[in-house]
Design a protein around this motif. Structure first.
Motif, PDB file in Angstrom:
ATOM      1  N   GLU A 107      -0.070   8.618  -5.695  1.00 55.09           N
ATOM      2  CA  GLU A 107       1.143   9.443  -5.673  1.00 55.09           C
ATOM      3  C   GLU A 107       1.550   9.779  -4.246  1.00 55.09           C
ATOM      4  O   GLU A 107       1.390  10.908  -3.786  1.00 55.09           O
ATOM      5  N   PRO A 108       2.092   8.819  -3.520  1.00 50.25           N
ATOM      6  CA  PRO A 108       2.556   9.109  -2.153  1.00 50.25           C
ATOM      7  C   PRO A 108       3.764  10.043  -2.181  1.00 50.25           C
ATOM      8  O   PRO A 108       4.689   9.842  -2.964  1.00 50.25           O
ATOM      9  N   THR A 109       3.762  11.053  -1.329  1.00 47.81           N
ATOM     10  CA  THR A 109       4.838  12.051  -1.357  1.00 47.81           C
ATOM     11  C   THR A 109       5.444  12.357   0.008  1.00 47.81           C
ATOM     12  O   THR A 109       6.551  12.883   0.075  1.00 47.81           O
ATOM     13  N   GLN A 110       4.731  12.056   1.074  1.00 48.40           N
ATOM     14  CA  GLN A 110       5.148  12.578   2.374  1.00 48.40           C
ATOM     15  C   GLN A 110       6.456  11.980   2.878  1.00 48.40           C
ATOM     16  O   GLN A 110       7.268  12.678   3.500  1.00 48.40           O
ATOM     17  N   ALA A 111       6.700  10.699   2.637  1.00 41.88           N
ATOM     18  CA  ALA A 111       7.951  10.094   3.106  1.00 41.88           C
ATOM     19  C   ALA A 111       9.154  10.791   2.485  1.00 41.88           C
ATOM     20  O   ALA A 111      10.100  11.177   3.184  1.00 41.88           O
ATOM     21  N   ALA A 112       9.122  10.969   1.161  1.00 41.62           N
ATOM     22  CA  ALA A 112      10.241  11.626   0.485  1.00 41.62           C
ATOM     23  C   ALA A 112      10.353  13.084   0.894  1.00 41.62           C
ATOM     24  O   ALA A 112      11.455  13.619   1.069  1.00 41.62           O
ATOM     25  N   ALA A 113       9.230  13.756   1.056  1.00 42.75           N
ATOM     26  CA  ALA A 113       9.246  15.177   1.402  1.00 42.75           C
ATOM     27  C   ALA A 113       9.884  15.421   2.759  1.00 42.75           C
ATOM     28  O   ALA A 113      10.590  16.415   2.954  1.00 42.75           O
ATOM     29  N   PHE A 114       9.671  14.514   3.689  1.00 46.53           N
ATOM     30  CA  PHE A 114      10.218  14.679   5.036  1.00 46.53           C
ATOM     31  C   PHE A 114      11.508  13.893   5.252  1.00 46.53           C
ATOM     32  O   PHE A 114      12.029  13.851   6.358  1.00 46.53           O
ATOM     33  N   GLY A 115      12.005  13.252   4.197  1.00 46.78           N
ATOM     34  CA  GLY A 115      13.229  12.474   4.335  1.00 46.78           C
ATOM     35  C   GLY A 115      13.061  11.249   5.204  1.00 46.78           C
ATOM     36  O   GLY A 115      13.995  10.843   5.919  1.00 46.78           O
ATOM     37  N   LEU A 116      11.896  10.622   5.139  1.00 52.51           N
ATOM     38  CA  LEU A 116      11.596   9.461   5.966  1.00 52.51           C
ATOM     39  C   LEU A 116      11.677   8.185   5.134  1.00 52.51           C
ATOM     40  O   LEU A 116      11.516   8.220   3.911  1.00 52.51           O
ATOM     41  N   LYS A 119       8.818   2.863   4.140  1.00 56.44           N
ATOM     42  CA  LYS A 119       8.082   1.883   4.924  1.00 56.44           C
ATOM     43  C   LYS A 119       8.820   1.623   6.231  1.00 56.44           C
ATOM     44  O   LYS A 119      10.020   1.925   6.333  1.00 56.44           O
ATOM     45  N   PRO A 120       8.159   1.127   7.256  1.00 57.35           N
ATOM     46  CA  PRO A 120       6.735   0.807   7.287  1.00 57.35           C
ATOM     47  C   PRO A 120       5.867   2.050   7.336  1.00 57.35           C
ATOM     48  O   PRO A 120       6.349   3.140   7.652  1.00 57.35           O
ATOM     49  N   GLY A 121       4.591   1.860   7.008  1.00 55.49           N
ATOM     50  CA  GLY A 121       3.657   2.972   6.998  1.00 55.49           C
ATOM     51  C   GLY A 121       2.240   2.492   7.222  1.00 55.49           C
ATOM     52  O   GLY A 121       2.008   1.436   7.828  1.00 55.49           O
ATOM     53  N   LEU A 122       1.296   3.252   6.701  1.00 58.31           N
ATOM     54  CA  LEU A 122      -0.119   2.957   6.906  1.00 58.31           C
ATOM     55  C   LEU A 122      -0.479   1.546   6.426  1.00 58.31           C
ATOM     56  O   LEU A 122      -1.223   0.830   7.103  1.00 58.31           O
ATOM     57  N   LEU A 123       0.040   1.145   5.263  1.00 53.78           N
ATOM     58  CA  LEU A 123      -0.313  -0.168   4.715  1.00 53.78           C
ATOM     59  C   LEU A 123       0.154  -1.300   5.630  1.00 53.78           C
ATOM     60  O   LEU A 123      -0.587  -2.264   5.883  1.00 53.78           O
ATOM     61  N   GLU A 124       1.374  -1.174   6.154  1.00 50.91           N
ATOM     62  CA  GLU A 124       1.894  -2.223   7.045  1.00 50.91           C
ATOM     63  C   GLU A 124       1.113  -2.270   8.356  1.00 50.91           C
ATOM     64  O   GLU A 124       0.879  -3.353   8.911  1.00 50.91           O
ATOM     65  N   VAL A 125       0.731  -1.098   8.850  1.00 55.31           N
ATOM     66  CA  VAL A 125      -0.047  -1.056  10.096  1.00 55.31           C
ATOM     67  C   VAL A 125      -1.412  -1.701   9.889  1.00 55.31           C
ATOM     68  O   VAL A 125      -1.886  -2.485  10.721  1.00 55.31           O
ATOM     69  N   LEU A 126      -2.066  -1.396   8.766  1.00 52.17           N
ATOM     70  CA  LEU A 126      -3.377  -1.986   8.481  1.00 52.17           C
ATOM     71  C   LEU A 126      -3.280  -3.493   8.279  1.00 52.17           C
ATOM     72  O   LEU A 126      -4.216  -4.233   8.619  1.00 52.17           O
ATOM     73  N   ARG A 127      -2.169  -3.961   7.720  1.00 51.33           N
ATOM     74  CA  ARG A 127      -1.977  -5.410   7.540  1.00 51.33           C
ATOM     75  C   ARG A 127      -1.682  -6.110   8.857  1.00 51.33           C
ATOM     76  O   ARG A 127      -1.774  -7.337   8.951  1.00 51.33           O
ATOM     77  N   PRO A 148       3.853   7.638   6.961  1.00 50.90           N
ATOM     78  CA  PRO A 148       3.951   7.433   5.507  1.00 50.90           C
ATOM     79  C   PRO A 148       2.926   6.414   5.026  1.00 50.90           C
ATOM     80  O   PRO A 148       2.301   5.703   5.827  1.00 50.90           O
ATOM     81  N   LEU A 149       2.797   6.306   3.710  1.00 55.75           N
ATOM     82  CA  LEU A 149       1.866   5.324   3.149  1.00 55.75           C
ATOM     83  C   LEU A 149       2.362   3.907   3.364  1.00 55.75           C
ATOM     84  O   LEU A 149       1.579   3.011   3.694  1.00 55.75           O
ATOM     85  N   GLY A 150       3.666   3.680   3.188  1.00 51.98           N
ATOM     86  CA  GLY A 150       4.191   2.333   3.271  1.00 51.98           C
ATOM     87  C   GLY A 150       4.133   1.638   1.919  1.00 51.98           C
ATOM     88  O   GLY A 150       3.835   2.252   0.895  1.00 51.98           O
ATOM     89  N   LYS A 151       4.395   0.330   1.913  1.00 50.81           N
ATOM     90  CA  LYS A 151       4.408  -0.429   0.670  1.00 50.81           C
ATOM     91  C   LYS A 151       3.790  -1.798   0.887  1.00 50.81           C
ATOM     92  O   LYS A 151       3.810  -2.336   1.989  1.00 50.81           O
ATOM     93  N   GLY A 152       3.244  -2.328  -0.200  1.00 53.01           N
ATOM     94  CA  GLY A 152       2.657  -3.664  -0.098  1.00 53.01           C
ATOM     95  C   GLY A 152       1.855  -4.001  -1.331  1.00 53.01           C
ATOM     96  O   GLY A 152       1.514  -3.131  -2.128  1.00 53.01           O
ATOM     97  N   ASP A 153       1.546  -5.300  -1.474  1.00 50.48           N
ATOM     98  CA  ASP A 153       0.792  -5.772  -2.631  1.00 50.48           C
ATOM     99  C   ASP A 153      -0.711  -5.577  -2.460  1.00 50.48           C
ATOM    100  O   ASP A 153      -1.431  -5.375  -3.427  1.00 50.48           O
ATOM    101  N   ALA A 154      -1.199  -5.645  -1.237  1.00 53.28           N
ATOM    102  CA  ALA A 154      -2.631  -5.502  -0.997  1.00 53.28           C
ATOM    103  C   ALA A 154      -3.069  -4.063  -1.225  1.00 53.28           C
ATOM    104  O   ALA A 154      -2.340  -3.124  -0.903  1.00 53.28           O
ATOM    105  N   SER A 155      -4.248  -3.881  -1.804  1.00 53.74           N
ATOM    106  CA  SER A 155      -4.754  -2.533  -2.046  1.00 53.74           C
ATOM    107  C   SER A 155      -5.192  -1.884  -0.749  1.00 53.74           C
ATOM    108  O   SER A 155      -5.583  -2.569   0.215  1.00 53.74           O
TER     109      SER A 155
END
Length: 244
Positions: A107-116, A119-127, A148-155
């Motif tokens: 349940e990612p919430t921080q992007a929406a909460a801050f109006g951000l 993506k990109p976010g943590l997932l894209e940076v880790l990839r 933010p968490l970001g988005k992607g297919d990889a867990s």
């Protein structure tokens, strides 16, 4: 069943010092008025209790500790809101950079909460798709940033076990004095527990009247098995609303 004795499992005394706040709560105990979002509340003054809690977190982490996770036992405990308030409080008492990271896959919430952007976010940076600096956003106080968490297919779990994770986490530790990671529910998701294991400790949000001592003991045992320090427990009301 009896209510949990929070003080017995609360080395920082956070249970009375800093309640969490819901995005739809009236922040009587936080010095806030009206219905506000977490992003709007960050721009307002934090309470004395939150400043005390931040000071206790700093003391517990010590001179070298930087990164801690925020979790809960159930969705209604308000761990996402608590992470925001702790991040804001640390930014208020610490002139150095503070980073709030959304690591809650369920349940990612921080992007929406801050109006951000999501993506990109943590997932894209880790990839390795983007640099850390391209995914971080400055919000509220000038020394508070959000990843933010970001988005992607990889867990997230697979990315944390991947070749870039150590480098990314080292960069985060180098660039920020304190890092608050909202990991979701560590007992419900392996990736949340894995991410928490990479931090210097955990703060737990627990809804007042809904949690029992055996639940907190079970969580503490899980953290102990992973050798993750329990920094403190914060009492919240259901849905993350602040304790009156």
């Amino acid at each position: 069943m009896t209510k949990p004795r929070m003080s017995a499992m609360d080395p920082l005394g956070l249970s009375e010092a800093m309640p969490a706040m819901s995005s739809r709560a009236e922040g009587k105990g936080l010095g806030l008025r009206g219905v506000v979002s977490p992003a709007e509340s960050v721009a307002m003054s934090v309470s004395d209790g939150e400043l005390q809690a931040a000071a206790r977190v700093k003391l517990s982490l010590g001179a070298t500790g930087k990164v801690f996770a925020v979790t809960g036992l159930a969705p209604g405990d308000g761990s996402a809101d608590l992470a925001v308030r702790l991040g804001a409080a640390l930014a208020a008492v610490e002139p150095a950079p503070v980073l709030l990271v959304d690591g809650s896959v369920a349940e990612p919430t921080q992007a929406a909460a801050f109006g951000l952007p999501a993506k990109p976010g943590l997932l894209e940076v880790l990839r390795g798709d983007v640099e850390l600096s391209s995914a971080v956003h400055s919000v509220g106080p000038p020394n508070l940033s959000v990843l933010p968490l970001g988005k992607g297919d990889a867990s997230l779990a697979s990315l944390l076990a991947g070749p870039n994770a150590a480098t990314v986490l080292a960069q985060i530790r180098d660039r920020y004095r304190y890092v608050v990671i909202e990991v979701g529910l560590v007992q419900k998701a392996p990736d949340a527990l894995l991410l928490a294991a990479m931090t210097d400790g955990v703060v737990v949000a627990a809804a007042t009247g809904d949690r029992r001592r055996h639940e907190l003991q079970g969580l503490k045992q899980d953290l102990d098995r992973m050798k993750i320090p329990l920094l403190g427990v914060v009492l919240t009301t259901g849905g993350g609303r602040s304790k009156r």
